[in-house]
Design a protein around this motif. Structure first.
Motif, short mmCIF file in Angstrom:
data_model
loop_
_atom_site.label_atom_id
_atom_site.label_comp_id
_atom_site.label_asym_id
_atom_site.label_seq_id
_atom_site.Cartn_x
_atom_site.Cartn_y
_atom_site.Cartn_z
N ASN A 65 37.00 42.43 -28.38
CA ASN A 65 36.43 42.20 -27.04
C ASN A 65 35.00 42.71 -26.93
OD1 ASN A 65 38.65 40.88 -25.60
ND2 ASN A 65 39.75 42.79 -25.97
N ASP A 66 34.65 43.68 -27.77
CA ASP A 66 33.24 44.09 -27.85
C ASP A 66 32.39 42.90 -28.32
OD1 ASP A 66 34.95 46.44 -27.99
OD2 ASP A 66 33.14 47.59 -28.39
N LEU A 67 32.93 42.16 -29.29
CA LEU A 67 32.22 40.98 -29.80
C LEU A 67 32.11 39.90 -28.73
CD1 LEU A 67 33.76 40.66 -33.38
CD2 LEU A 67 31.41 41.27 -32.79
N LEU A 68 33.21 39.64 -28.04
CA LEU A 68 33.19 38.60 -27.01
C LEU A 68 32.17 38.92 -25.91
CD1 LEU A 68 37.01 37.81 -26.64
CD2 LEU A 68 35.25 36.38 -27.71
N ARG A 69 31.94 40.19 -25.66
CA ARG A 69 31.02 40.60 -24.59
C ARG A 69 29.62 40.90 -25.13
NH1 ARG A 69 35.01 44.55 -20.97
NH2 ARG A 69 36.84 43.18 -21.09
N GLY A 70 29.43 40.81 -26.42
CA GLY A 70 28.12 41.09 -26.99
C GLY A 70 27.68 42.52 -26.84
N ILE A 71 28.63 43.45 -26.86
CA ILE A 71 28.31 44.88 -26.70
C ILE A 71 27.52 45.37 -27.90
CG2 ILE A 71 29.36 47.19 -26.62
CD1 ILE A 71 31.60 45.96 -24.93
N ASP A 72 26.56 46.24 -27.63
CA ASP A 72 25.73 46.82 -28.68
C ASP A 72 26.62 47.45 -29.77
OD1 ASP A 72 24.01 48.34 -30.27
OD2 ASP A 72 22.85 49.09 -28.57
N PRO A 73 26.46 47.05 -31.03
CA PRO A 73 27.27 47.63 -32.10
C PRO A 73 27.21 49.15 -32.17
CG PRO A 73 26.12 45.69 -32.91
CD PRO A 73 25.58 45.97 -31.54
N ALA A 74 26.09 49.72 -31.75
CA ALA A 74 25.98 51.18 -31.76
C ALA A 74 27.00 51.82 -30.83
CB ALA A 74 24.57 51.61 -31.36
N ASN A 75 27.26 51.16 -29.68
CA ASN A 75 28.26 51.68 -28.75
C ASN A 75 29.67 51.53 -29.33
OD1 ASN A 75 26.28 52.29 -26.87
ND2 ASN A 75 26.49 50.36 -25.77
N SER A 76 29.93 50.39 -29.95
CA SER A 76 31.24 50.18 -30.56
C SER A 76 31.49 51.21 -31.65
CB SER A 76 31.33 48.76 -31.14
OG SER A 76 31.12 47.79 -30.14
N ARG A 77 30.47 51.45 -32.45
CA ARG A 77 30.59 52.44 -33.53
C ARG A 77 30.90 53.83 -32.96
NH1 ARG A 77 28.52 53.47 -38.87
NH2 ARG A 77 27.63 51.35 -38.94
N ALA A 78 30.18 54.22 -31.91
CA ALA A 78 30.37 55.55 -31.32
C ALA A 78 31.79 55.71 -30.79
CB ALA A 78 29.35 55.78 -30.21
#
Length: 226
Positions: free
Chosen positions: A111-124
């Motif tokens: 869902n991070d991908l579907l929303r285009g969330i910054d990868p840095a946030n997903s990583r954190a």
């Protein structure tokens, strides 16, 4: 028949020995009965929750059945929430990890991908989950996702590197992608295994994913301290 004192002693010792052996057997039997299965929490989103499928056809029920068929004494708990991001998974981690939990599967990021969330946030967020598991000494199986190319090569590279790098850093088991057992990351090539929305696997797709991921889950279970 007359009994000497030696005969009486032998009879008494024999009875005591039989009683002792029975007690040992009962103790071993009781320990076997009281042995607890390994409890694994599957923390994820709709892919874990079994979105769009009858209750017994989702990822967790099918994986549970697969584990039983392999003779594994495991209880797999469904902590999948449809629509959840890595931030959502982190937010509910503490109450998902009850004291009886022995290991953790993390399948978040779609869902991070579907929303285009910054990868840095997903990583954190994922790193915070792994840190929490490490603090509780819980073995982890990290299941990755692959970014589509429509966000550009830089985004794709940053996102795809999250899972192998965190797995190496925290010493977790790793599956490169939830969809890897289907043989392709391209939904257009997976029609036979996907629901009509093109995002979620159907019953047959889940079965293939379970067969592909199952050995890694057995490895996770084997790593739980006895």
């Amino acid at each position: 028949m007359r009994h000497t004192w030696e005969t009486v002693f032998d009879l008494g010792y024999g009875a005591l020995r039989a009683l002792r052996n029975s007690a040992i057997a009962l103790s071993v039997s009781t320990c076997a009965v009281l042995a607890e299965p390994v409890t694994v929490v599957a923390l994820g989103d709709s892919l874990t929750a079994g979105y769009g499928l009858p209750q017994d056809e989702g990822f967790v029920p099918q994986m549970q059945a697969w584990l039983v068929a392999q003779g594994a004494d495991v209880v797999l708990l469904n902590a999948g929430v449809s629509g959840d991001t890595t931030a959502g998974g982190l937010a509910r981690l503490d109450w998902s990890l009850t004291p009886d939990v022995d290991a953790l599967i993390v399948t978040l990021g779609g869902n991070d991908l579907l929303r285009g969330i910054d990868p840095a946030n997903s990583r954190a967020n994922l790193e915070a989950i792994l840190k929490a598991a490490q603090g509780r000494k819980l073995p982890v199986l990290l299941v990755g996702m692959k970014a589509p190319g429509n966000y550009g090569p830089e985004y794709q590279s940053q996102f795809d590197s999250i899972y192998p790098e965190l797995a190496a850093q925290y010493g977790t088991l790793l599956v490169s992608s939830f969809f890897a057992p289907l043989g392709s990351e391209d939904p257009a090539k997976l029609g036979a295994f996907m629901q009509a929305d093109g995002l979620h696997p159907n019953k047959d797709g889940v079965a293939k994913i379970v067969a592909g991921l199952g050995p890694k889950l057995l490895e996770l279970v084997a790593s739980v301290p006895k």
